[in-house]
Scaffold this motif. Structure first.
Motif, PDB file in Angstrom:
ATOM      1  N   ARG A 135       0.871  -1.134  -0.078  1.00 11.70           N
ATOM      2  CA  ARG A 135      -0.033   0.129   0.188  1.00 11.70           C
ATOM      3  C   ARG A 135       0.988   1.240  -0.167  1.00 11.70           C
ATOM      4  N   GLU A 136       0.199   2.339  -0.847  1.00 15.41           N
ATOM      5  CA  GLU A 136       0.939   3.468  -0.973  1.00 15.41           C
ATOM      6  C   GLU A 136       0.099   4.369   0.013  1.00 15.41           C
ATOM      7  N   ALA A 137       0.830   5.382   0.835  1.00 16.22           N
ATOM      8  CA  ALA A 137       0.121   6.056   1.636  1.00 16.22           C
ATOM      9  C   ALA A 137       0.436   7.584   1.346  1.00 16.22           C
ATOM     10  N   TRP A 138      -0.717   8.406   1.480  1.00 19.77           N
ATOM     11  CA  TRP A 138      -0.732   9.811   1.268  1.00 19.77           C
ATOM     12  C   TRP A 138      -1.197  10.496   2.567  1.00 19.77           C
ATOM     13  N   SER A 139      -0.492  11.317   3.096  1.00 14.73           N
ATOM     14  CA  SER A 139      -0.809  12.055   4.321  1.00 14.73           C
ATOM     15  C   SER A 139      -1.199  13.467   4.231  1.00 14.73           C
ATOM     16  N   TYR A 140      -2.057  13.928   4.811  1.00 15.68           N
ATOM     17  CA  TYR A 140      -2.410  15.474   4.810  1.00 15.68           C
ATOM     18  C   TYR A 140      -2.648  15.766   6.418  1.00 15.68           C
ATOM     19  N   ARG A 141      -2.103  16.896   6.655  1.00 14.98           N
ATOM     20  CA  ARG A 141      -2.350  17.382   8.351  1.00 14.98           C
ATOM     21  C   ARG A 141      -3.626  18.036   8.151  1.00 14.98           C
ATOM     22  N   MET A 142      -4.401  17.766   9.418  1.00 16.11           N
ATOM     23  CA  MET A 142      -5.672  18.483   9.657  1.00 16.11           C
ATOM     24  C   MET A 142      -5.939  18.429  10.920  1.00 16.11           C
ATOM     25  N   TYR A 143      -7.280  19.097  11.246  1.00 17.34           N
ATOM     26  CA  TYR A 143      -7.677  19.176  12.863  1.00 17.34           C
ATOM     27  C   TYR A 143      -9.101  18.435  12.651  1.00 17.34           C
TER      28      TYR A 143
ATOM     29  N   ALA B 232      -4.534   7.927   3.073  1.00 17.12           N
ATOM     30  CA  ALA B 232      -5.273   7.551   2.213  1.00 17.12           C
ATOM     31  C   ALA B 232      -4.290   6.493   1.756  1.00 17.12           C
ATOM     32  N   LEU B 233      -4.736   5.269   1.628  1.00 19.35           N
ATOM     33  CA  LEU B 233      -3.798   4.304   1.152  1.00 19.35           C
ATOM     34  C   LEU B 233      -4.525   3.550  -0.135  1.00 19.35           C
ATOM     35  N   PHE B 234      -3.668   3.547  -0.772  1.00 21.96           N
ATOM     36  CA  PHE B 234      -3.850   2.976  -2.215  1.00 21.96           C
ATOM     37  C   PHE B 234      -2.924   1.567  -2.455  1.00 21.96           C
ATOM     38  N   ASP B 235      -3.800   0.579  -3.212  1.00 17.08           N
ATOM     39  CA  ASP B 235      -2.962  -0.648  -3.599  1.00 17.08           C
ATOM     40  C   ASP B 235      -2.377  -0.298  -4.724  1.00 17.08           C
ATOM     41  N   ASP B 236      -1.986  -1.334  -5.280  1.00 17.15           N
ATOM     42  CA  ASP B 236      -0.793  -1.370  -6.356  1.00 17.15           C
ATOM     43  C   ASP B 236      -1.317  -0.770  -7.558  1.00 17.15           C
ATOM     44  N   ASN B 237      -2.633  -0.836  -7.783  1.00 16.72           N
ATOM     45  CA  ASN B 237      -3.406  -0.510  -9.075  1.00 16.72           C
ATOM     46  C   ASN B 237      -3.785   1.160  -9.107  1.00 16.72           C
ATOM     47  N   GLY B 238      -3.302   1.707  -7.651  1.00 20.30           N
ATOM     48  CA  GLY B 238      -3.703   3.021  -7.714  1.00 20.30           C
ATOM     49  C   GLY B 238      -5.125   3.332  -7.247  1.00 20.30           C
ATOM     50  N   VAL B 239      -5.878   2.228  -6.680  1.00 21.14           N
ATOM     51  CA  VAL B 239      -7.152   2.312  -6.225  1.00 21.14           C
ATOM     52  C   VAL B 239      -7.331   2.420  -4.568  1.00 21.14           C
ATOM     53  N   LEU B 240      -7.958   3.428  -4.129  1.00 21.55           N
ATOM     54  CA  LEU B 240      -8.123   3.541  -2.782  1.00 21.55           C
ATOM     55  C   LEU B 240      -8.468   2.527  -2.050  1.00 21.55           C
ATOM     56  N   ASP B 241      -7.676   1.946  -1.405  1.00 24.69           N
ATOM     57  CA  ASP B 241      -7.875   0.651  -0.308  1.00 24.69           C
ATOM     58  C   ASP B 241      -8.755   1.104   1.173  1.00 24.69           C
ATOM     59  N   ARG B 242      -8.330   2.252   1.535  1.00 25.85           N
ATOM     60  CA  ARG B 242      -8.875   2.687   3.009  1.00 25.85           C
ATOM     61  C   ARG B 242      -8.559   4.059   3.122  1.00 25.85           C
ATOM     62  N   THR B 243      -9.204   4.669   4.217  1.00 29.32           N
ATOM     63  CA  THR B 243      -8.628   6.182   4.565  1.00 29.32           C
ATOM     64  C   THR B 243      -8.821   5.905   6.158  1.00 29.32           C
ATOM     65  N   MET B 244      -8.057   6.642   6.747  1.00 33.84           N
ATOM     66  CA  MET B 244      -8.020   6.853   8.254  1.00 33.84           C
ATOM     67  C   MET B 244      -7.705   7.921   8.752  1.00 33.84           C
ATOM     68  N   ILE B 245      -8.098   8.273   9.837  1.00 39.66           N
ATOM     69  CA  ILE B 245      -7.663   9.829  10.664  1.00 39.66           C
ATOM     70  C   ILE B 245      -7.068   9.328  11.763  1.00 39.66           C
ATOM     71  N   VAL B 246      -5.527   9.832  11.949  1.00 38.77           N
ATOM     72  CA  VAL B 246      -4.525   9.481  13.037  1.00 38.77           C
ATOM     73  C   VAL B 246      -4.530  10.682  13.820  1.00 38.77           C
TER      74      VAL B 246
END
Length: 171
Positions: A125-133, A144-158
């Motif tokens: 999985r490739e992960a894109w990260s954005y800062r937020m409140y 936002a985590l993407f599979d090897d085909n570039g499709v969104l696999d899941r999102t999470m707020i940490v």
């Protein structure tokens, strides 16, 4: 001298309060229906632009990686501003569609990530990260985590373990 200093402090405080209360969202609400040129004059050049499938287009104004906002200015087919909103909100994030959205869809909604992307080889999985409140004040990261085909696999707020509620520091 103390009276002059007191007046100066009062005027300065008032000016700072006025500046703080005028947010980009409030400013943009006054521009609804105005042409792209008015938006560009007010907010400057966008960080990204996207042509949307319905014939409209979006300008992204990212304050990442150190800021916590990504604003989207949406324009109709005639180039008039129709919406201006903060995209890094729980409401916007919960509209993401894992298994359907691609990297392009996430970029159209939230802009390209300004922090380095991560790749997790065991998860593939490739992960894109954005800062937020979250909750208006708690620093967090939207991932936002993407599979090897570039499709969104899941999102999470940490929740950001280094940021957060400064009230706890006063105890």
């Amino acid at each position: 001298m103390p009276a002059r200093l007191s007046r100066w402090i009062s005027v300065t405080a008032l000016a700072l309060c006025a500046c703080a209360s005028l947010t980009p969202l409030q400013t943009a609400q006054k521009l609804i229906g105005q042409p792209e040129s008015a938006v560009r004059e007010t907010f400057g050049a966008p960080t990204e632009t996207y042509q949307l499938a319905d014939g409209t287009h979006r300008w992204i104004y990212s304050r990442q990686p150190l800021g916590h906002e990504v604003y989207a200015a949406d324009f109709d087919g005639q180039g008039k501003l129709t919406h201006y909103r903060q995209m890094l909100t729980e409401k916007e994030i919960y509209e993401a569609r894992p298994g359907v959205w691609t990297k392009h869809d996430v970029a159209e909604r939230f802009g390209m990530p300004r922090e380095p992307t991560q790749y997790y080889p065991l998860m593939k999985r490739e992960a894109w990260s954005y800062r937020m409140y979250v909750a208006g004040y708690q620093q967090a990261h939207f991932n936002a985590l993407f599979d090897d085909n570039g499709v969104l696999d899941r999102t999470m707020i940490v929740v950001d373990p280094l940021g957060g509620n400064d009230r706890d520091a006063r105890k």
